[in-house]
Design a protein around this motif. Sequence first.
Motif, PDB file in Angstrom:
ATOM      1  N   ARG A  82       0.831  -1.213   0.000  1.00 35.36           N
ATOM      2  CA  ARG A  82       0.000   0.000   0.000  1.00 35.36           C
ATOM      3  C   ARG A  82       0.861   1.258   0.000  1.00 35.36           C
ATOM      4  O   ARG A  82       0.565   2.236  -0.699  1.00 35.36           O
ATOM      5  CB  ARG A  82      -0.911   0.016   1.241  1.00 35.36           C
ATOM      6  N   ALA A  83       1.909   1.240   0.794  1.00 36.23           N
ATOM      7  CA  ALA A  83       2.803   2.398   0.841  1.00 36.23           C
ATOM      8  C   ALA A  83       3.461   2.615  -0.517  1.00 36.23           C
ATOM      9  O   ALA A  83       3.569   3.761  -0.996  1.00 36.23           O
ATOM     10  CB  ALA A  83       3.855   2.210   1.935  1.00 36.23           C
ATOM     11  N   HIS A  84       3.895   1.534  -1.142  1.00 38.30           N
ATOM     12  CA  HIS A  84       4.495   1.650  -2.479  1.00 38.30           C
ATOM     13  C   HIS A  84       3.503   2.247  -3.469  1.00 38.30           C
ATOM     14  O   HIS A  84       3.841   3.186  -4.205  1.00 38.30           O
ATOM     15  CB  HIS A  84       4.949   0.276  -2.950  1.00 38.30           C
ATOM     16  N   ARG A  85       2.290   1.721  -3.517  1.00 36.46           N
ATOM     17  CA  ARG A  85       1.304   2.207  -4.486  1.00 36.46           C
ATOM     18  C   ARG A  85       0.919   3.652  -4.222  1.00 36.46           C
ATOM     19  O   ARG A  85       0.618   4.401  -5.165  1.00 36.46           O
ATOM     20  CB  ARG A  85       0.061   1.315  -4.461  1.00 36.46           C
ATOM     21  N   GLU A 105      23.808  -2.152  -1.445  1.00 32.34           N
ATOM     22  CA  GLU A 105      24.383  -3.431  -1.863  1.00 32.34           C
ATOM     23  C   GLU A 105      23.441  -4.165  -2.824  1.00 32.34           C
ATOM     24  O   GLU A 105      22.281  -4.420  -2.497  1.00 32.34           O
ATOM     25  CB  GLU A 105      24.666  -4.329  -0.653  1.00 32.34           C
ATOM     26  N   GLY A 106      23.977  -4.510  -4.000  1.00 28.46           N
ATOM     27  CA  GLY A 106      23.208  -5.260  -4.984  1.00 28.46           C
ATOM     28  C   GLY A 106      22.108  -4.475  -5.657  1.00 28.46           C
ATOM     29  O   GLY A 106      21.296  -5.058  -6.378  1.00 28.46           O
ATOM     30  N   ARG A 107      22.067  -3.156  -5.485  1.00 21.30           N
ATOM     31  CA  ARG A 107      20.986  -2.341  -6.027  1.00 21.30           C
ATOM     32  C   ARG A 107      21.597  -1.166  -6.793  1.00 21.30           C
ATOM     33  O   ARG A 107      21.619  -0.031  -6.329  1.00 21.30           O
ATOM     34  CB  ARG A 107      20.060  -1.861  -4.925  1.00 21.30           C
ATOM     35  N   ALA A 108      22.071  -1.460  -7.988  1.00 22.37           N
ATOM     36  CA  ALA A 108      22.882  -0.507  -8.744  1.00 22.37           C
ATOM     37  C   ALA A 108      22.128   0.754  -9.118  1.00 22.37           C
ATOM     38  O   ALA A 108      22.660   1.869  -9.016  1.00 22.37           O
ATOM     39  CB  ALA A 108      23.434  -1.174  -9.998  1.00 22.37           C
ATOM     40  N   LEU A 109      20.901   0.626  -9.597  1.00 23.11           N
ATOM     41  CA  LEU A 109      20.160   1.809 -10.027  1.00 23.11           C
ATOM     42  C   LEU A 109      19.809   2.683  -8.828  1.00 23.11           C
ATOM     43  O   LEU A 109      19.934   3.908  -8.878  1.00 23.11           O
ATOM     44  CB  LEU A 109      18.905   1.386 -10.792  1.00 23.11           C
ATOM     45  N   TYR A 110      19.391   2.057  -7.732  1.00 20.84           N
ATOM     46  CA  TYR A 110      19.146   2.820  -6.514  1.00 20.84           C
ATOM     47  C   TYR A 110      20.413   3.526  -6.054  1.00 20.84           C
ATOM     48  O   TYR A 110      20.391   4.703  -5.676  1.00 20.84           O
ATOM     49  CB  TYR A 110      18.630   1.915  -5.398  1.00 20.84           C
ATOM     50  N   LEU A 167      12.836   5.333  -3.095  1.00 21.53           N
ATOM     51  CA  LEU A 167      12.048   4.174  -2.686  1.00 21.53           C
ATOM     52  C   LEU A 167      11.660   3.327  -3.888  1.00 21.53           C
ATOM     53  O   LEU A 167      11.689   2.092  -3.838  1.00 21.53           O
ATOM     54  CB  LEU A 167      10.801   4.638  -1.930  1.00 21.53           C
ATOM     55  N   ARG A 168      11.317   3.992  -4.977  1.00 26.68           N
ATOM     56  CA  ARG A 168      10.908   3.267  -6.178  1.00 26.68           C
ATOM     57  C   ARG A 168      12.066   2.480  -6.768  1.00 26.68           C
ATOM     58  O   ARG A 168      11.923   1.306  -7.143  1.00 26.68           O
ATOM     59  CB  ARG A 168      10.369   4.253  -7.211  1.00 26.68           C
ATOM     60  N   GLU A 169      13.240   3.098  -6.882  1.00 21.41           N
ATOM     61  CA  GLU A 169      14.372   2.413  -7.497  1.00 21.41           C
ATOM     62  C   GLU A 169      14.926   1.313  -6.589  1.00 21.41           C
ATOM     63  O   GLU A 169      15.360   0.269  -7.075  1.00 21.41           O
ATOM     64  CB  GLU A 169      15.464   3.413  -7.869  1.00 21.41           C
ATOM     65  N   HIS A 170      14.910   1.531  -5.300  1.00 18.93           N
ATOM     66  CA  HIS A 170      15.343   0.492  -4.363  1.00 18.93           C
ATOM     67  C   HIS A 170      14.427  -0.723  -4.464  1.00 18.93           C
ATOM     68  O   HIS A 170      14.891  -1.871  -4.537  1.00 18.93           O
ATOM     69  CB  HIS A 170      15.338   1.049  -2.933  1.00 18.93           C
ATOM     70  N   ARG A 171      13.122  -0.494  -4.474  1.00 20.07           N
ATOM     71  CA  ARG A 171      12.169  -1.598  -4.616  1.00 20.07           C
ATOM     72  C   ARG A 171      12.352  -2.277  -5.975  1.00 20.07           C
ATOM     73  O   ARG A 171      12.304  -3.501  -6.067  1.00 20.07           O
ATOM     74  CB  ARG A 171      10.745  -1.074  -4.475  1.00 20.07           C
ATOM     75  N   ILE A 228      13.836  -7.006  -9.383  1.00 23.80           N
ATOM     76  CA  ILE A 228      14.614  -7.690 -10.412  1.00 23.80           C
ATOM     77  C   ILE A 228      15.293  -8.931  -9.832  1.00 23.80           C
ATOM     78  O   ILE A 228      15.325  -9.994 -10.468  1.00 23.80           O
ATOM     79  CB  ILE A 228      15.648  -6.731 -11.028  1.00 23.80           C
ATOM     80  N   ALA A 229      15.816  -8.826  -8.630  1.00 26.20           N
ATOM     81  CA  ALA A 229      16.441  -9.986  -7.995  1.00 26.20           C
ATOM     82  C   ALA A 229      15.429 -11.124  -7.837  1.00 26.20           C
ATOM     83  O   ALA A 229      15.750 -12.297  -8.068  1.00 26.20           O
ATOM     84  CB  ALA A 229      17.018  -9.595  -6.637  1.00 26.20           C
ATOM     85  N   VAL A 230      14.210 -10.781  -7.452  1.00 30.82           N
ATOM     86  CA  VAL A 230      13.174 -11.796  -7.288  1.00 30.82           C
ATOM     87  C   VAL A 230      12.797 -12.407  -8.635  1.00 30.82           C
ATOM     88  O   VAL A 230      12.597 -13.627  -8.754  1.00 30.82           O
ATOM     89  CB  VAL A 230      11.939 -11.193  -6.592  1.00 30.82           C
TER      90      VAL A 230
END
Length: 293
Positions: free
Chosen positions: A18-21, A139-144, A167-171, A176-178
């Motif tokens: 919900r927070a993301h949306r 870590e492991g989140r290049a775009l973020y 928050l959007r780029e971290h998520r 992508i990892a998932v």
Amino acid sequence: MVSVDQPSSVLEPAMVARAHRAVEPLHSHMYFAPEHDEKLGALGLKPGRMSYFAGRAAPMGAVGAGVVTATFYNFSPSLVAHMIPRAWSLASPEHILAARLDIARSSLTRLLGAEAAGSAEVAELAELLREACAVLTPEGRALYAGHADLPWPEEPLLALWHGATLLREHRGDGHIAVLLHAGLTGLEALVTHTATGRGFTEPAARATRGWKEDEWAAACAALADRGLLDDAGLTDDGTSLRAHIETQTDALSADPWLLLGPERTARVVELGKGLSRRLVASGAFGAGIFAGS
């Protein structure tokens, strides 16, 4: 860090989504705003995909097409290679980043209205997002990580946009990892997401992501071979896989909301939904782009 297999009991699991949306449109509206192509076009970039790729990738520097393809994930590599690295010969990342702030200010002010854009609610949400972002790690989140290296704007409206962006780029990096763990290519991820009926329409997905008809058909065939897709859409296994992907994505992006706690996360949802609804009501996202629009 929250385990991907064990969502925290501190928050209702649904609260993370919900927070993301609620917050995400405060960032993503930019890519549909006329100010985007106008201001980046003034730097020499072509409207549409070139401006999008260069604008979103600019925090990482003048990277090559391979990096953009990897971090954006569901775009056709040939489309990316047609735009990157040529974009950097037309406009520097530094100039693009400055223009992005102008775009965010102009588009949010126009869509929200000047009064709402300068409101106490915007300032409050900006502060909540800044605090929430304090727990994010690169870590492991290049775009973020590229975006996180940028300074926080002092202007509340731009701080709001920057927080929503982080928050959007971290998520997205976690998502992508998932998807990789689920064995979905970028195109297969796009096809299955479209098939849920909650994302891009198929015509919009193919047009914006640059996939040819035969490439799309081949991905559908591969998904059918795995029992995830049939002529009616997602199979039961396909639906279960997409639900599992969303659950794990939520778990990987829960830390900011765990930091804020249930009450302040609920306040983020309240404020974010109110502002995002104003964006939608003002026509931020065109008809026919998303399912149900």
